[in-house]
Design a protein around this motif. Structure first.
Motif, PDB file in Angstrom:
ATOM      1  N   HIS A 203       0.829  -1.216   0.000  1.00 16.54           N
ATOM      2  CA  HIS A 203       0.000   0.000   0.000  1.00 16.54           C
ATOM      3  C   HIS A 203       0.863   1.265   0.000  1.00 16.54           C
ATOM      4  CE1 HIS A 203      -3.973  -1.881   0.475  1.00 16.54           C
ATOM      5  NE2 HIS A 203      -3.335  -2.798   1.180  1.00 16.54           N
ATOM      6  N   LEU A 204       1.844   1.282  -0.879  1.00 17.02           N
ATOM      7  CA  LEU A 204       2.722   2.446  -0.953  1.00 17.02           C
ATOM      8  C   LEU A 204       1.949   3.661  -1.456  1.00 17.02           C
ATOM      9  CD1 LEU A 204       6.059   1.026  -2.390  1.00 17.02           C
ATOM     10  CD2 LEU A 204       5.390   1.360  -0.014  1.00 17.02           C
ATOM     11  N   THR A 205       2.244   4.803  -0.865  1.00 14.33           N
ATOM     12  CA  THR A 205       1.614   6.061  -1.248  1.00 14.33           C
ATOM     13  C   THR A 205       2.666   6.981  -1.865  1.00 14.33           C
ATOM     14  OG1 THR A 205       2.009   7.041   0.929  1.00 14.33           O
ATOM     15  CG2 THR A 205      -0.051   5.823   0.620  1.00 14.33           C
ATOM     16  N   ASP A 229       3.195   7.295   6.579  1.00 13.03           N
ATOM     17  CA  ASP A 229       3.202   8.137   5.391  1.00 13.03           C
ATOM     18  C   ASP A 229       4.157   7.550   4.357  1.00 13.03           C
ATOM     19  OD1 ASP A 229       5.636   8.621   6.554  1.00 13.03           O
ATOM     20  OD2 ASP A 229       5.253  10.731   7.002  1.00 13.03           O
ATOM     21  N   THR A 230       4.383   8.272   3.288  1.00 10.44           N
ATOM     22  CA  THR A 230       5.197   7.741   2.194  1.00 10.44           C
ATOM     23  C   THR A 230       6.605   7.390   2.654  1.00 10.44           C
ATOM     24  OG1 THR A 230       3.936   9.083   0.622  1.00 10.44           O
ATOM     25  CG2 THR A 230       6.051   8.214  -0.122  1.00 10.44           C
ATOM     26  N   ASP A 260      -1.206   1.868  -3.229  1.00  9.33           N
ATOM     27  CA  ASP A 260      -2.475   2.121  -2.551  1.00  9.33           C
ATOM     28  C   ASP A 260      -3.594   2.419  -3.536  1.00  9.33           C
ATOM     29  OD1 ASP A 260      -3.857   2.325  -0.042  1.00  9.33           O
ATOM     30  OD2 ASP A 260      -3.985   4.483  -0.380  1.00  9.33           O
ATOM     31  N   LEU A 261      -3.277   3.151  -4.612  1.00  8.23           N
ATOM     32  CA  LEU A 261      -4.308   3.532  -5.576  1.00  8.23           C
ATOM     33  C   LEU A 261      -3.885   3.291  -7.021  1.00  8.23           C
ATOM     34  CD1 LEU A 261      -5.460   6.916  -3.971  1.00  8.23           C
ATOM     35  CD2 LEU A 261      -6.524   4.675  -3.725  1.00  8.23           C
ATOM     36  N   GLY A 262      -2.769   2.629  -7.238  1.00  7.80           N
ATOM     37  CA  GLY A 262      -2.331   2.343  -8.596  1.00  7.80           C
ATOM     38  C   GLY A 262      -1.877   3.555  -9.374  1.00  7.80           C
ATOM     39  N   GLU A 263      -1.429   4.611  -8.686  1.00 11.66           N
ATOM     40  CA  GLU A 263      -1.001   5.828  -9.370  1.00 11.66           C
ATOM     41  C   GLU A 263       0.453   5.716  -9.808  1.00 11.66           C
ATOM     42  OE1 GLU A 263      -1.720   8.815  -6.471  1.00 11.66           O
ATOM     43  OE2 GLU A 263      -3.915   8.767  -6.701  1.00 11.66           O
ATOM     44  N   GLU A 264       0.800   6.490 -10.815  1.00 12.77           N
ATOM     45  CA  GLU A 264       2.146   6.407 -11.389  1.00 12.77           C
ATOM     46  C   GLU A 264       3.212   6.783 -10.372  1.00 12.77           C
ATOM     47  OE1 GLU A 264       4.473   7.829 -15.459  1.00 12.77           O
ATOM     48  OE2 GLU A 264       2.376   8.368 -15.104  1.00 12.77           O
ATOM     49  N   ALA A 265       2.955   7.808  -9.559  1.00  3.98           N
ATOM     50  CA  ALA A 265       3.937   8.217  -8.558  1.00  3.98           C
ATOM     51  C   ALA A 265       4.146   7.123  -7.509  1.00  3.98           C
ATOM     52  CB  ALA A 265       3.488   9.516  -7.887  1.00  3.98           C
TER      53      ALA A 265
END
Length: 536
Positions: A203-205, A229-230, A260-265
């Motif tokens: 669940h990396l942010t 947090d990250t 966590d949300l499949g975002e590129e970052a």
């Protein structure tokens, strides 16, 4: 007089009630019939629907919470909104006053026969032939704006309700009941050759955020632990990778929910943290629902465009992270310009063709990675539903028949439930066809019990459990559920905050062992690895 007024109100209210029942029940019935494939509803199907009603109630309460959050957002823009509305009303009043707009006869006749006619007759609502003044023009504009807002809100709420009822009912009817796992402390014996190390549910942010389940309060974080947090999450992952590198495993397995949300970052954070994996180790990654299927709050994905983008992002990262002679081979991703032209449906087939992924390790141990996110979720209520799909299971069956020896299957979702009372949550955390997978592996193990030992590794619900499944014909499959490698084990919504990874070993007798390695404190990072704790 009172009786006549009440009867008129009843007659006016009755048709909308029938219409409301029809528009809610018809989608549910159609979806249920499609989900049951036309078969008669059995008593257990009705029982599943009763379970589903509890989910609908809780989901509706969640929807009300989303509305409250939306109101909080709107409240920040309340002053500009009121100023804009007042300006529109003033403009409408001025236009009505200076243009000399009149009231047509058809508009004046609208109140006749409606509930407005029940009011005293001396109240002139829309007198025909008269001119609208500034006040009446502004009032009509205000009423029109409020009517449009209420209509939009009603359509949105109805669309959500029909979608939720239809999709959730279809899932519950398709869910045929999960297999049961029983604890297996007999496997917690010393020794065995290291086969792989597993990490799951990171669940990396990005940008300093915490996982959204913790931010929204659905999971609580221990007060004594640093906030996740990250920086904290990526730091924990780097230390886990360092401890895994000290063991030098043949394979490092990532079993979903890496982001966590499949975002590129977030994927970029994962790639940087995995740079410490030793070059001698193969790397296999399977997708989780947070990687490819997540839909937050009131943001549905009816045409699956968002999912197609997340899956393509996953394939791009897989091409850079995965290491080893896997089959089928992973082709280089298409250029972005070409990808934009592809329809979402066609792009979704790209990830389906990659699984099951398989690799053969030393000693004839075959490892298969499966994609348990074949259920195409379009709504927040079905994000966590798992499905392997008949095509993927058939390809796995053919691959199993083509060889023999110990087998490890990696996926994200649970494949069975723990022994105990039935729970509605089983429907939304266990793959709908998980029992088919277990039966397939049990049949494979039964062909040669001394050699064809089978093990399933997964994550998903942050639970730590080691057990076995035994089929009616005597086949046996070991199953290990790994908690979150960065957030820890979850009990009743409370995370313990202990980071850990799993080391999987195989004894000479063909018995699988799974050791959980809690992350050592940072001050002990330079010390030798602590003794692992065998899962039981």
């Amino acid at each position: 007089m009172t009786r006549r007024v009440l009867l008129r109100i009843f007659y006016l209210a009755l048709p909308p009630l029938f219409v409301l029942l029809a528009v809610i029940l018809i989608p549910v019935v159609i979806a249920s019939r499609v989900g049951s494939r036309g078969r008669p509803w059995r008593p257990e199907a009705w029982r599943k629907i009763s379970y589903g009603s509890r989910y609908f109630r809780s989901s509706f309460r969640g929807r009300l919470g989303d509305i409250v959050e939306a109101v909080d957002v709107v409240r920040e823009f309340l002053l500009p909104l009121l100023v804009t509305l007042a300006a529109v009303c003033v403009l409408g009043g001025l236009l009505a006053r200076f243009l000399g707009l009149g009231i047509p006869s058809w508009a004046a006749a609208l109140p006749e026969g409606s509930w407005l006619s029940l009011l005293p007759s001396d109240v002139a609502w829309l007198p025909a032939g008269e001119r609208l003044g500034f006040g009446s023009g502004a009032a009509l504009i205000l009423a029109a704006c409020l009517a449009v807002a209420l209509l939009g809100f009603g359509i949105s709420l109805y669309t959500w309700l029909a979608f939720a009822l239809g999709e959730a009912t279809r899932v519950i009817l398709r869910y045929g009941g999960a297999a049961t796992l029983f604890p297996d402390p007999g496997d917690a014996i010393p020794g065995g050759r290291l086969v792989l190390c597993q990490i799951s549910d990171l669940h990396l942010t990005a940008h300093g955020r915490e996982p959204y389940e913790i931010e929204e309060g659905s999971a609580s974080w221990p007060e004594a632990a640093p906030r996740p947090d990250t920086a904290e999450l990526t730091g924990r992952l780097r230390r886990l990778v360092a401890e895994i590198a000290a063991l030098n495993p043949p394979l490092v397995a990532l079993t979903g929910d890496m982001t966590d949300l499949g975002e590129e970052a977030q994927w970029a954070e994962l790639e940087r943290a995995l740079s410490g994996v030793p070059d001698s180790a193969h790397v296999l990654m399977v997708p989780g629902n947070h990687d490819v299927a997540i839909n937050l709050g009131t943001s549905p994905d009816p045409d699956l465009k968002k999912r197609a983008e997340r899956e393509q992002r996953f394939i791009d990262v897989l091409a850079r992270v995965e290491r080893g002679p896997f089959h089928p081979p992973l082709h280089a991703p298409a250029r972005k310009r070409a990808r934009r032209r592809l329809r979402a449906r066609r792009r979704l087939r790209a990830i389906a063709a990659l699984y099951p992924r398989r690799i053969e390790l030393e000693g004839g141990i075959r490892v298969f990675g499966l994609n348990s996110n074949r259920y195409l979720s379009r709504f927040v209520g079905s994000n966590a539903i798992g499905q392997l799909g008949g095509g993927q299971l058939r390809r796995l069956a053919r691959a199993l028949d083509a060889g023999s020896g110990p087998v490890v299957v990696l996926l994200h979702h649970h494949v069975a439930r723990l022994a105990g009372p039935l729970s509605l949550n089983d429907t939304f955390q266990i793959a709908m066809d998980g029992t088919r997978l277990l039966e397939l592996l049990a049949a494979y193990q039964q062909k040669n019990p001394a050699r064809n030992s089978a093990l399933v590794l997964h994550g998903h619900k942050h639970l730590a459990f080691f057990g076995h499944y035994r089929s009616k014909t005597g086949g046996r499959v070991s199953v290990y559920a790994h908690p979150s490698s960065t957030l820890g084990h979850e009990t009743d919504g409370h995370l313990d905050g202990v980071a850990r990874f799993a080391a999987v070993r195989l004894t000479e007798d063909g018995i699988w062992r799974v050791e959980t390695h809690p992350l050592r404190p940072a001050r002990d990072a330079a010390a030798s690895p602590a003794a692992a704790v065998a899962a039981s």
